[in-house]
Design a protein around this motif. Structure first.
Motif, short mmCIF file in Angstrom:
data_model
loop_
_atom_site.label_atom_id
_atom_site.label_comp_id
_atom_site.label_asym_id
_atom_site.label_seq_id
_atom_site.Cartn_x
_atom_site.Cartn_y
_atom_site.Cartn_z
N GLY A 148 -13.52 -7.30 0.51
CA GLY A 148 -12.39 -8.19 0.27
C GLY A 148 -11.16 -7.43 -0.21
O GLY A 148 -10.04 -7.71 0.21
N ALA A 149 -11.39 -6.44 -1.08
CA ALA A 149 -10.27 -5.61 -1.57
C ALA A 149 -9.68 -4.78 -0.43
O ALA A 149 -8.46 -4.60 -0.34
N ALA A 150 -10.55 -4.28 0.46
CA ALA A 150 -10.08 -3.48 1.59
C ALA A 150 -9.26 -4.34 2.55
O ALA A 150 -8.27 -3.88 3.13
N VAL A 151 -9.67 -5.61 2.74
CA VAL A 151 -8.90 -6.53 3.60
C VAL A 151 -7.51 -6.77 3.01
O VAL A 151 -6.50 -6.76 3.72
N ARG A 152 -7.45 -6.95 1.68
CA ARG A 152 -6.14 -7.14 1.02
C ARG A 152 -5.26 -5.91 1.24
O ARG A 152 -4.08 -6.02 1.56
N LEU A 153 -5.85 -4.72 1.06
CA LEU A 153 -5.08 -3.49 1.25
C LEU A 153 -4.64 -3.36 2.70
O LEU A 153 -3.49 -2.96 2.98
N GLY A 154 -5.52 -3.69 3.65
CA GLY A 154 -5.19 -3.58 5.06
C GLY A 154 -4.03 -4.47 5.45
O GLY A 154 -3.10 -4.05 6.15
N HIS A 155 -4.06 -5.73 4.99
CA HIS A 155 -2.95 -6.64 5.29
C HIS A 155 -1.65 -6.15 4.64
O HIS A 155 -0.58 -6.25 5.25
N SER A 156 -1.75 -5.64 3.42
CA SER A 156 -0.55 -5.16 2.73
C SER A 156 0.06 -3.96 3.47
O SER A 156 1.28 -3.88 3.66
N LEU A 157 -0.79 -3.03 3.89
CA LEU A 157 -0.29 -1.85 4.60
C LEU A 157 0.35 -2.24 5.93
O LEU A 157 1.42 -1.73 6.29
N SER A 158 -0.29 -3.15 6.66
CA SER A 158 0.30 -3.55 7.94
C SER A 158 1.64 -4.24 7.73
O SER A 158 2.58 -4.06 8.52
N PHE A 159 1.77 -4.98 6.63
CA PHE A 159 3.04 -5.67 6.37
C PHE A 159 4.14 -4.68 6.00
O PHE A 159 5.23 -4.72 6.57
N PHE A 160 3.86 -3.75 5.09
CA PHE A 160 4.92 -2.87 4.61
C PHE A 160 5.21 -1.72 5.57
O PHE A 160 6.30 -1.14 5.54
N ILE A 161 4.27 -1.39 6.43
CA ILE A 161 4.56 -0.43 7.50
C ILE A 161 5.24 -1.16 8.67
O ILE A 161 6.18 -0.65 9.28
N GLY A 162 4.77 -2.38 8.96
CA GLY A 162 5.35 -3.15 10.06
C GLY A 162 6.78 -3.56 9.80
O GLY A 162 7.62 -3.51 10.71
N THR A 163 7.11 -3.97 8.57
CA THR A 163 8.48 -4.37 8.28
C THR A 163 9.40 -3.16 8.17
O THR A 163 10.60 -3.27 8.40
N ALA A 164 8.83 -1.99 7.86
CA ALA A 164 9.66 -0.78 7.79
C ALA A 164 9.96 -0.23 9.17
O ALA A 164 11.11 0.09 9.48
N TYR A 165 8.94 -0.10 10.03
CA TYR A 165 9.09 0.63 11.29
C TYR A 165 8.97 -0.25 12.54
O TYR A 165 9.28 0.23 13.63
N GLY A 166 8.51 -1.46 12.38
CA GLY A 166 8.35 -2.31 13.54
C GLY A 166 9.69 -2.76 14.11
O GLY A 166 10.74 -2.61 13.49
#
Length: 309
Positions: A99-117
């Protein structure tokens, strides 16, 4: 570079691809459309800060730690996320590593996606998170309601995130932004918070520190928080770089402002041991970044923008 560093880098990249990128980056567009700068673009402070994956991960863990000092946040996570460990539906008081890894995964995709997407990718990610917030409502055991759309909560949540990312960058990046360049990061990042519905957001380092401390009267270490930190993590099965591991727990608490360290009863080691531990973490994070190189998403975004010049 010693062979073991190359081996560590390959293992980390394989793990990140399998556990994070393949699961949480689906549908995110970084290579096109040609010429689209996205929300920030080359030369921005956000592009520079977020390109260092190890410090980005540490910053998100630290942000989640201080965020959870708000009892309402603790109960939101407890009632609406997979982070609390449960056996047959009954909470054990521990953290569910998956569950913690899922939270981290969603957070990383959001902050990498909003930065470089692409612009469309960043806007879609923001809409998705806002829609998720609309569903997070409930009542704490003491009878107080909580609502993830509450402006006060959005401001607190934003301040914890920008604080965590900027602080990890300042302390552990090999060539961190300083002075006006770091202030530019705080100013640019406001766009992310406003896209999630935030208002009256801090836009400088000093404003962020002031904002966080202003919430102190309403903060506390709840039993939920206490069960997931410090000595209670000695038997954690989480990987060292994952939330819920003793290593990440120490690194996050060591980054906290002084008032938050007192609240969390953080006891730093003696000054010599503290310098040694921080130095080892600095070397590990930058060694890993040097071995793996810039994020593939960062490289694709650069090519996308350059293609339109």
């Amino acid at each position: 570079m010693p062979p073991n560093d190359n081996l560590l880098a390959r293992r980390f990249e394989r793990s990140f691809d399998a556990d994070i990128r393949s699961r949480f980056f689906k549908g995110l567009e970084f290579a096109g459309p040609e010429g689209d700068p996205g929300w920030f673009g080359p030369g921005s402070a956000v592009w520079y800060v977020h390109s260092h994956l190890p410090t980005l991960m540490l910053g998100l863990v630290a942000a989640a730690y201080i965020e959870g000092l708000d009892p309402s946040i603790s109960w939101m996570a407890y009632d609406h996320s997979r982070i609390p460990e449960r056996v047959d539906g009954v909470p054990t008081g521990g953290i569910d590593p998956e569950g913690a890894a899922v939270r981290l995964g969603h957070s990383l995709s959001f902050f990498i996606g909003t930065a470089y997407g692409s612009t469309a990718t960043a806007e879609r990610l923001a809409r998705t998170v806002r829609a998720m917030h609309h569903t997070v409502k409930g009542t704490r055991p003491d009878g107080l309601p909580y609502d993830a759309d509450d402006p006060d909560w959005l401001r607190w949540n934003y301040a914890t995130v920008v604080w965590g990312l900027a602080t990890a960058h300042e302390r552990y990046h090999r060539r961190p932004l300083r002075g006006a360049d770091l202030e530019r990061y705080y100013g640019e990042f406001v766009r992310v918070g406003e896209a999630l519905g935030g208002t009256d957001l801090p836009a400088t380092k000093a404003e962020t520190a002031e904002c966080l401390e202003s919430y102190l009267p309403r903060l506390a270490v709840t039993p939920i928080k206490a069960f997931g930190t410090g000595p209670n993590l000695r038997d954690s099965k989480a990987k060292p770089w994952e939330p819920g591991s003793p290593f990440m727990d120490w690194a996050a608490r060591d980054m906290l402002p002084g008032w938050a360290q007192k609240l969390a009863m953080y006891q730093p080691p003696n000054p010599a041991a503290l310098r040694l531990r921080r130095g080892a973490l600095w070397a590990a994070l930058n060694g890993l970044h040097d071995a793996t190189g810039p994020l593939p998403e960062f490289r694709r975004a650069k090519a996308r923008v350059a293609g339109g010049v």
